[in-house]
Scaffold this motif. Sequence first.
Motif, PDB file in Angstrom:
ATOM      1  N   MET A 233       0.815  -1.212   0.000  1.00 22.73           N
ATOM      2  CA  MET A 233       0.000   0.000   0.000  1.00 22.73           C
ATOM      3  C   MET A 233       0.852   1.268   0.000  1.00 22.73           C
ATOM      4  SD  MET A 233      -2.990  -1.075  -0.326  1.00 22.73           S
ATOM      5  CE  MET A 233      -3.753   0.543  -0.222  1.00 22.73           C
ATOM      6  N   LEU A 234       2.040   1.197   0.587  1.00 14.77           N
ATOM      7  CA  LEU A 234       2.910   2.373   0.661  1.00 14.77           C
ATOM      8  C   LEU A 234       3.414   2.808  -0.710  1.00 14.77           C
ATOM      9  CD1 LEU A 234       5.060   1.438   3.793  1.00 14.77           C
ATOM     10  CD2 LEU A 234       3.169   3.063   3.677  1.00 14.77           C
ATOM     11  N   ILE A 235       3.528   1.857  -1.640  1.00 21.98           N
ATOM     12  CA  ILE A 235       4.090   2.187  -2.956  1.00 21.98           C
ATOM     13  C   ILE A 235       3.224   3.171  -3.730  1.00 21.98           C
ATOM     14  CG2 ILE A 235       5.385   0.038  -3.206  1.00 21.98           C
ATOM     15  CD1 ILE A 235       3.092  -1.037  -4.912  1.00 21.98           C
ATOM     16  N   PHE A 236       1.975   3.368  -3.319  1.00 25.97           N
ATOM     17  CA  PHE A 236       1.092   4.305  -4.015  1.00 25.97           C
ATOM     18  C   PHE A 236       1.170   5.713  -3.427  1.00 25.97           C
ATOM     19  CE2 PHE A 236      -0.815   0.137  -4.848  1.00 25.97           C
ATOM     20  CZ  PHE A 236      -0.929   0.195  -6.226  1.00 25.97           C
ATOM     21  N   GLY A 256       4.929   7.724 -10.363  1.00 21.87           N
ATOM     22  CA  GLY A 256       4.147   6.867 -11.256  1.00 21.87           C
ATOM     23  C   GLY A 256       2.958   6.203 -10.605  1.00 21.87           C
ATOM     24  N   LEU A 257       3.190   5.470  -9.520  1.00 20.66           N
ATOM     25  CA  LEU A 257       2.095   4.744  -8.872  1.00 20.66           C
ATOM     26  C   LEU A 257       1.154   5.682  -8.118  1.00 20.66           C
ATOM     27  CD1 LEU A 257       3.893   1.508  -7.631  1.00 20.66           C
ATOM     28  CD2 LEU A 257       2.398   1.810  -9.613  1.00 20.66           C
ATOM     29  N   ILE A 271      -7.341  -1.200  -8.029  1.00 21.33           N
ATOM     30  CA  ILE A 271      -6.057  -1.805  -8.371  1.00 21.33           C
ATOM     31  C   ILE A 271      -5.583  -2.654  -7.199  1.00 21.33           C
ATOM     32  CG2 ILE A 271      -4.779   0.257  -7.607  1.00 21.33           C
ATOM     33  CD1 ILE A 271      -2.688  -0.493  -9.790  1.00 21.33           C
ATOM     34  N   THR A 272      -5.144  -3.850  -7.501  1.00 16.92           N
ATOM     35  CA  THR A 272      -4.620  -4.750  -6.479  1.00 16.92           C
ATOM     36  C   THR A 272      -3.208  -5.183  -6.881  1.00 16.92           C
ATOM     37  OG1 THR A 272      -5.659  -6.649  -7.589  1.00 16.92           O
ATOM     38  CG2 THR A 272      -6.889  -5.602  -5.794  1.00 16.92           C
TER      39      THR A 272
END
Length: 288
Positions: A233-236, A256-257, A271-272
């Motif tokens: 979840m942190l990558i977004f 990007g994310l 998105i998963t």
Amino acid sequence: MKKSIIIFYALLLYALIQLISWGTLVVRLQPSRMTMIMGEGSVFLFLLCIGGYFLHQSLKREDKLREQQQNFLMSITHELKSPLAAIKLSIQTIVKRDLDKARQTSLLNNSLKDIERLDDLVENMLLATKIENRSYTFPKEEFNFSELVYKITDRLQVHSCGNEQLINAQIQPNLQLVGDKFALSSVVTNLIENAVKYSSPCDEINVLLDEVDGHLRLSVIDKGPGISDAEKMLIFDKFYRVGNENVRKAKGTGLGLFIVKEVLQYHDADITVKDNLPQGSIFEVTFS
């Protein structure tokens, strides 16, 4: 930032010592007021601790934001420098050497790809800024999503492994979608570029687009290092990137994310992130 935290704790300790000192002095002068002083002192100490906790959290967030901004500046410098250096080298080679037509065409095509990479980078930064300050309106239209995904996949095709095509596209034709074509093209581009970026040379990347129970589903599958459950979840988050920018092999801006998440929210899409066993990640987008 470390200096600020030291000063903050020094002031907190000073306030605590003063509270105890004055409380002790008043109790000695007026022992009958001991209960009142203890009660008021406990309330003040409680409020002081609560305020200290939130202030400490604020300082930590500021420190984290500063680190993310520094990483962003370092990464954006690399992202701009690499394609510019490649374009410069190609043009210098064409100017200084007597090359045949095929070689000139090859160098010019490579330069065009680097220019497109720069264009994507600038568009990402502009779109992220407009999304964050709520100035982007997300104009919607009906368009052929299959055609959009195919064009982006073909443009991002990597040929670092001879003539082998590393991106395997399985796209169901003529799938229509109502949405912001420009913003959704950024979503597809960012997902595929991430897969390419974190994959080893010659690793196959799969891009799947189909329709399941009336819903469009886009999947980007890679065989990279994968993503831990704690970071899925942190990558977004904006600017979030794993590791230190000085030693990280895969470069990027951390936008990007963040753009992917924000754009999909405006399109009521989910998105998963799944594990691609035995290795890699699967980013799956489902449109309502």
